[in-house]
Design a protein around this motif. Structure first.
Motif, short mmCIF file in Angstrom:
data_model
loop_
_atom_site.label_atom_id
_atom_site.label_comp_id
_atom_site.label_asym_id
_atom_site.label_seq_id
_atom_site.Cartn_x
_atom_site.Cartn_y
_atom_site.Cartn_z
N VAL A 58 0.81 -1.27 -0.09
CA VAL A 58 -0.06 0.00 -0.01
C VAL A 58 0.97 1.28 0.11
O VAL A 58 0.65 2.14 -0.72
N VAL A 59 1.77 1.00 0.71
CA VAL A 59 3.06 2.42 1.01
C VAL A 59 3.27 2.64 -0.49
O VAL A 59 3.46 3.84 -1.06
N LEU A 60 3.93 1.72 -1.17
CA LEU A 60 4.74 1.92 -2.44
C LEU A 60 3.72 2.13 -3.34
O LEU A 60 3.97 3.22 -4.28
N SER A 61 2.49 1.72 -3.39
CA SER A 61 1.36 2.09 -4.29
C SER A 61 1.04 3.52 -4.07
O SER A 61 0.95 4.49 -5.05
N ALA A 62 0.73 3.98 -2.91
CA ALA A 62 0.50 5.22 -2.64
C ALA A 62 1.52 6.27 -3.00
O ALA A 62 1.06 7.39 -3.19
N LEU A 63 2.72 5.73 -2.77
CA LEU A 63 3.97 6.74 -3.12
C LEU A 63 4.09 7.27 -4.51
O LEU A 63 4.41 8.47 -4.82
N GLY A 64 3.74 6.45 -5.50
CA GLY A 64 3.40 6.78 -6.73
C GLY A 64 2.50 8.11 -6.94
O GLY A 64 2.66 9.03 -7.73
N ILE A 65 1.11 8.02 -6.25
CA ILE A 65 0.30 9.04 -6.30
C ILE A 65 0.76 9.94 -5.67
O ILE A 65 0.70 11.21 -6.22
N ALA A 66 1.44 9.90 -4.57
CA ALA A 66 2.01 11.12 -3.64
C ALA A 66 2.89 11.94 -4.63
O ALA A 66 2.89 13.09 -4.61
N ILE A 67 3.74 11.31 -5.28
CA ILE A 67 4.91 12.03 -6.14
C ILE A 67 4.21 12.84 -7.39
O ILE A 67 4.67 13.93 -7.00
N GLY A 68 3.32 12.35 -7.89
CA GLY A 68 2.54 12.99 -8.69
C GLY A 68 1.84 14.41 -8.19
O GLY A 68 1.83 15.36 -8.83
N ILE A 69 1.07 14.06 -7.30
CA ILE A 69 0.42 15.01 -6.68
C ILE A 69 1.26 15.95 -6.08
O ILE A 69 1.19 17.29 -6.26
N ALA A 70 2.24 15.66 -5.30
CA ALA A 70 3.36 16.70 -4.75
C ALA A 70 3.95 17.57 -5.83
O ALA A 70 4.22 18.80 -5.68
N THR A 71 4.33 16.97 -6.86
CA THR A 71 4.87 17.70 -8.02
C THR A 71 3.85 18.80 -8.71
O THR A 71 4.32 19.76 -8.66
N MET A 72 2.82 18.30 -8.68
CA MET A 72 1.76 19.08 -9.43
C MET A 72 1.75 20.41 -8.32
O MET A 72 1.47 21.55 -8.73
N SER A 79 -5.81 5.59 -3.23
CA SER A 79 -5.47 6.78 -3.99
C SER A 79 -5.56 8.05 -3.26
O SER A 79 -5.01 8.86 -3.37
N GLY A 80 -6.79 8.05 -2.33
CA GLY A 80 -6.81 9.13 -1.45
C GLY A 80 -5.69 9.29 -0.33
O GLY A 80 -5.28 10.52 -0.07
N LEU A 81 -5.44 8.22 0.04
CA LEU A 81 -4.08 8.26 1.01
C LEU A 81 -3.13 9.05 0.43
O LEU A 81 -2.03 9.69 0.85
N GLY A 82 -2.53 8.41 -0.90
CA GLY A 82 -1.47 9.01 -1.71
C GLY A 82 -1.79 10.50 -1.99
O GLY A 82 -0.84 11.38 -1.99
N GLY A 83 -3.03 10.81 -2.33
CA GLY A 83 -3.29 12.26 -2.72
C GLY A 83 -2.95 13.18 -1.57
O GLY A 83 -2.60 14.30 -1.84
N ILE A 84 -3.47 12.86 -0.43
CA ILE A 84 -3.38 13.68 0.86
C ILE A 84 -2.11 13.74 1.02
O ILE A 84 -1.56 14.96 1.55
N THR A 85 -1.03 12.72 1.17
CA THR A 85 0.10 12.87 1.10
C THR A 85 0.97 13.79 0.52
O THR A 85 1.53 14.30 0.86
N GLY A 86 0.72 13.48 -0.85
CA GLY A 86 1.16 14.26 -1.89
C GLY A 86 0.78 16.00 -1.78
O GLY A 86 1.81 16.77 -2.01
N ALA A 87 -0.43 16.23 -1.50
CA ALA A 87 -0.70 17.54 -1.24
C ALA A 87 0.06 18.30 0.00
O ALA A 87 0.51 19.15 -0.34
N LEU A 88 0.16 17.59 0.95
CA LEU A 88 0.90 17.89 2.14
C LEU A 88 2.43 18.25 1.78
O LEU A 88 2.92 19.02 2.09
N LEU A 89 2.71 17.18 1.13
CA LEU A 89 4.13 17.35 0.60
C LEU A 89 4.62 18.53 -0.43
O LEU A 89 5.59 19.27 -0.22
N GLY A 90 3.57 18.72 -1.04
CA GLY A 90 3.76 19.71 -2.13
C GLY A 90 3.50 21.08 -1.47
O GLY A 90 4.45 22.03 -1.78
N ALA A 91 2.70 21.12 -0.44
CA ALA A 91 2.75 22.39 0.19
C ALA A 91 3.61 22.72 0.94
O ALA A 91 4.40 24.06 1.04
#
Length: 397
Positions: free
Chosen positions: A30-44, A330-342
């Motif tokens: 789960v962590v590895l799968s969510a990481l891909g989503i998180a990287i994309g959202i954090a970048t954007m 996906s939501g877990l990755g999205g929330i993590t990515g949004a926090l990392l991006g901000a």
């Protein structure tokens, strides 16, 4: 027996609980799968945030410096020879109604050295210019150390150095002297960087009268700076060449220094679009990772699916279970990515001295994108799971 019995429906709490069970059982995946989503959202989110922060800083610069400064420079005549602006050019510009400030500068032939022990051929990369005493007020510049030229010092062998010129010459305080050709000149001031006209940062400035007396200056300006009211900038732009040089208006080049900042903002916008594209690619890769995780999850949990079907779970319930699991992943990755991006936006903006701007729409859009990815990535595995026959699923290994 009662005939009004109806099949029980899963509550929202039950649906979320079922979806979370699969995630808790396979945490590393789960962590590895969510990481891909998180990287994309954090970048954007980071790209949008940094772009908006940079743009806000540029707009603040424009507001502070103003967009009503025009620069007119001597060009060439029809034969390609440099023209000379009239000595009265500044006075003629000042007569234009909307003009608030006007001043001029001129290149002078002077080699600048730190001291007389330095050979003349070893230039420090500093040029000399004659300037008017109202140059600083026209450009909105500030003195970092010492004073600016006045009616007395503009006639004496004194100079004010630009920020880069002072650094190159090794001058750190006023009262020191430098050599212009064979003339010893006293440094009376050092300027802060001029954001609108950065080329003046490399200049040693002397007054027009001093330039004429000590450096054989002929009195013709080469550049004229003009400030007018904001509403009349375009009108002044149109008449400035004819005002400065009535006989050769085509040889006068007029520009607006603030356009460079506006062009920089446009360049940043193009770079933002490119980086958003890269973020979208990363998000797509993350979505493929989520889909792959969900397909493997269905294959591994065939017996669980068969048992639930045998106990009365409907196909819709099975579909909803795996679709919810995909959305949670996906939501877990999205929330993590949004926090990392901000967080990345805040840290970089603070390091650059910018105002941190993270548009709410970028966070909302990022989360919406992750939910869409979750639906798309989980739809096929969910349908596949719901079509498994209970007998086949229970007999599967």
């Amino acid at each position: 027996m009662r005939n009004d019995l109806k099949p029980s429906r899963l509550s929202l709490r039950d649906i979320l609980g079922l979806g979370a069970v699969g995630l808790r059982a396979r945490r590393a995946r789960v962590v590895l799968s969510a990481l891909g989503i998180a990287i994309g959202i954090a970048t954007m989110v980071a790209v949008v945030g940094l772009s908006e922060s940079s743009r806000a800083d540029l707009m603040a610069q424009l507001d502070r410096l103003g967009t009503n400064l025009l620069t007119a420079e001597a060009g060439e005549d029809e034969n390609g020879k440099p023209i000379k602006l009239p000595k009265s050019a500044v006075a003629m510009v000042e007569r234009v109604g909307p003009v608030q400030h006007a001043t001029g500068t001129a290149d002078i032939d002077a080699r600048i050295r730190r001291s007389d022990v330095v050979p003349e051929e070893r230039s420090a990369g500093v040029i000399a210019q004659a300037v008017g005493v109202d140059l600083l007020s026209t450009l909105g510049g500030e003195v970092d150390r010492g004073t600016w030229l006045d009616a007395a010092s503009e006639r004496l062998p004194t100079t004010v150095l630009g920020a880069v010129a002072a650094e190159r010459l090794g001058v750190t305080r006023t009262g020191e002297t430098i050599m212009m050709n064979s003339t010893r000149v006293v440094v009376v001031g050092i300027l802060r960087p001029l954001e609108l006209v950065p080329n003046l940062d490399r200049v040693a400035m002397v007054g027009f009268p001093a330039a004429e007396r000590h450096f054989a200056f002929d009195g013709h300006p080469t550049t004229i700076f003009e400030r007018s009211t904001d509403a009349s900038v375009e009108d002044v732009w149109a008449i400035l060449p004819r005002t400065i040089s009535p006989g050769n208006a085509a040889g006068v080049k007029v520009s607006r220094p603030s356009d460079a900042l506006a062009a920089k903002a446009a360049t940043n916008e193009g770079l933002t679009t490119l980086m958003l594209g890269l973020g979208a690619v990363a998000l797509l890769v993350g979505g493929v990772g989520v889909a792959n995780t969900m397909v493997i999850s269905v294959l591994e949990r065939r017996q669980e699916i068969g048992l639930r079907r045998a106990l009365g779970a409907t196909r819709n319930a099975i579909r909803l279970q795996f679709l919810t699991e995909s959305l949670l992943l996906s939501g877990l990755g999205g929330i993590t990515g949004a926090l990392l991006g901000a967080t990345a936006t805040y840290g970089f903006a603070q390091a650059q001295g910018w105002t941190t701007v993270v548009p709410p729409w970028s966070l909302a859009g990022g989360l919406a994108a992750t939910l869409l990815i979750g639906v798309i990535a989980g739809l096929y595995p969910a349908i596949r799971a719901s079509r498994l026959h209970p007998t086949v699923a229970l007999n599967g290994t």
